[in-house]
Design an enzyme around this catalytic site. Structure first.
Site, PDB file in Angstrom:
ATOM      1  N   SER A   1     -51.795 -74.441  38.959  1.00 40.51           N
ATOM      2  CA  SER A   1     -51.934 -74.847  40.358  1.00 40.51           C
ATOM      3  C   SER A   1     -53.387 -75.202  40.600  1.00 40.51           C
ATOM      4  CB  SER A   1     -51.544 -73.670  41.264  1.00 40.51           C
ATOM      5  OG  SER A   1     -52.003 -73.875  42.596  1.00 40.51           O
TER       6      SER A   1
ATOM      7  N   TYR B   1     -51.389 -64.783  44.305  1.00 44.93           N
ATOM      8  CA  TYR B   1     -51.036 -66.071  43.689  1.00 44.93           C
ATOM      9  C   TYR B   1     -52.254 -66.708  43.012  1.00 44.93           C
ATOM     10  CZ  TYR B   1     -48.940 -70.765  43.391  1.00 44.93           C
ATOM     11  OH  TYR B   1     -48.450 -71.970  42.954  1.00 44.93           O
TER      12      TYR B   1
HETATM   13  C1  BGC Z   1     -48.701 -73.711  46.079  1.00 43.58           C
HETATM   14  C2  BGC Z   1     -48.304 -74.487  47.311  1.00 43.58           C
HETATM   15  C3  BGC Z   1     -49.514 -75.153  47.929  1.00 43.58           C
HETATM   16  C4  BGC Z   1     -50.310 -75.928  46.884  1.00 43.58           C
HETATM   17  C5  BGC Z   1     -51.607 -76.492  47.445  1.00 43.58           C
HETATM   18  C6  BGC Z   1     -49.429 -74.651  45.142  1.00 43.58           C
HETATM   19  O1  BGC Z   1     -49.744 -74.009  43.956  1.00 43.58           O
HETATM   20  O2  BGC Z   1     -47.549 -73.157  45.465  1.00 43.58           O
HETATM   21  O3  BGC Z   1     -47.715 -73.607  48.243  1.00 43.58           O
HETATM   22  O4  BGC Z   1     -49.092 -76.046  48.946  1.00 43.58           O
HETATM   23  O5  BGC Z   1     -50.601 -75.098  45.789  1.00 43.58           O
HETATM   24  O6  BGC Z   1     -52.332 -75.560  48.202  1.00 43.58           O
END
Ligand code: BGC
Length: 266
Positions: free
Chosen positions: A151, A164
Site C-alpha cells: 500500500s 494497518y
Molecule cells: C487502503 C485504502 C486507502 C488507500 C489510500 C489503501 O491501502 O486500504 O483504504 O484508501 O490505501 O489511502
C-alpha cells in the site's frame, strides 16, 4: 509486449473481492490457471470462478485463512493437487480495522498484524519452499514470482490506522529481505503498492461525492483507481518482461506518493 504467462499457475490470496478478484481475473485473461482464495465470502469467490470459466479460463476455489499456518499448507497443497506446480503467489489478502490510536484494542491491532503481515509471511514462505524445490522449469526464466500486495501506507503514515500502516511498513521490509535472500534461487519478489482503488475496503472514502472530492485532492492524476490498474501491473511484474526486477516496490497510486499537498504550498 507479450507477457507469455500462458500455462503458469498462480495463487491469489483474498481474491473473492476487490483488488484480489481483479488480479485473479487479469491473470486468468493472460492464460494463467488461478487458485481463488477466500476466508469467508464463498459466494463472491464462486462468482469470480464463474467469470473466469465463462471466459474460457481455468480456476479453482479454496477456502483458507492466511493467518493460520495449517490453512496455508492446505491452500498450497490444493493448488499442487489440482495443477501440479506453482509459478506465482500474489500475497494479497488484507483488511482494515480502523480506530483512533488511544481507542485501538489489542484485538484490532492483532487481527491486522495476523492477516496483513503474518499472513504474507506464511504464504510467501509456502510459495518459496515450492519454488526452491521446483527450480527453473518450463515456465519462464524464474523459478517463481511473488507479489506482495502492499500500500502507499508502507511509506505514508496514517493516523487512525496505525495497525494497518505498521503492517504495510513491515511488508516492505519483509519483501525486500526475502528478495535479497531468495534471488540466488531465481525467485523474484516485488511489492505492488496501491493508493486509492475503488473497492469495499475504502467505500467510506469514495461512496458519496463530497468524500470522493476530498479523496481526489490526494490524487494528482485526478481519478480513483480501478482493480484493473493494479492487476495489469501485477501481470507485468510476474512476466519475463520484468525478469530483471526484484525487491522493487511499484506504486500504483495516480501520484498519491508525490506529496500533492505541496503542489501550491510549502
Ligand atoms: C487502503 C485504502 C486507502 C488507500 C489510500 C489503501 O491501502 O486500504 O483504504 O484508501 O490505501 O489511502
Amino acid at each position: 509486449m507479450e507477457l507469455n504467462l500462458k500455462g503458469q499457475v498462480a495463487i491469489i490470496t483474498g481474491s473473492s473481492t476487490g483488488i484480489g478478484a481483479a488480479c485473479a481475473k487479469g491473470l486468468a485473461e493472460e492464460g494463467v490457471k488461478v487458485v481463488i482464495n477466500y476466508r469467508s465470502s464463498a459466494e463472491e469467490a464462486e462468482a469470480v470462478q464463474r467469470h473466469i470459466k465463462g471466459n474460457g479460463g481455468e480456476a479453482i476455489v479454496v477456502q483458507a485463512d492466511v493467518s493460520k499456518e495449517a490453512d496455508v499448507e492446505r491452500l498450497v497443497q490444493a493448488c499442487l493437487d489440482e495443477y501440479g506446480h506453482l509459478d506465482i503467489m500474489v500475497a494479497n489478502a488484507g483488511l482494515q480495522q480502523d480506530a483512533a490510536f488511544t481507542e485501538m484494542s489489542l484485538e484490532q491491532w492483532n487481527t491486522v498484524m495476523d492477516v496483513n503481515l503474518t499472513g504474507q509471511f506464511l504464504v510467501c514462505r509456502a510459495a518459496a519452499r515450492i519454488f526452491r524445490k521446483q527450480g527453473v522449469h518450463s515456465h519462464g526464466r524464474a523459478a517463481g514470482k511473488i507479489i506482495c500486495m502492499s500500500s502507499v501506507h508502507d511509506e505514508i503514515p496514517w493516523a487512525g490506522h496505525v495497525n494497518y500502516a505498521t503492517a504495510k511498513g513491515g511488508v516492505k521490509m519483509l519483501m525486500e529481505s526475502m528478495a535479497q535472500e531468495l534471488a540466488p534461487d531465481k525467485i523474484r519478489i516485488n511489492s505492488v503498492s496501491p493508493g486509492a482503488i475503488k473497492t469495499d475496503i475504502n467505500k467510506d472514502a469514495w461512496e458519496n461525492p463530497e468524500d470522493l472530492k476530498q479523496l481526489l485532492t490526494l490524487v494528482p492524476y485526478g481519478r480513483i483507481g480501478e482493480g484493473t490498474d493494479v492487476a495489469n501491473v501485477v501481470a507485468f511484474l510476474c512476466s519475463d518482461a520484468a525478469d530483471y526486477v526484484t525487491g522493487a516496490t511499484l506504486y500504483v497510486d495516480g501520484g498519491m506518493m508525490l506529496f500533492p499537498g505541496f503542489a501550491d504550498n510549502g
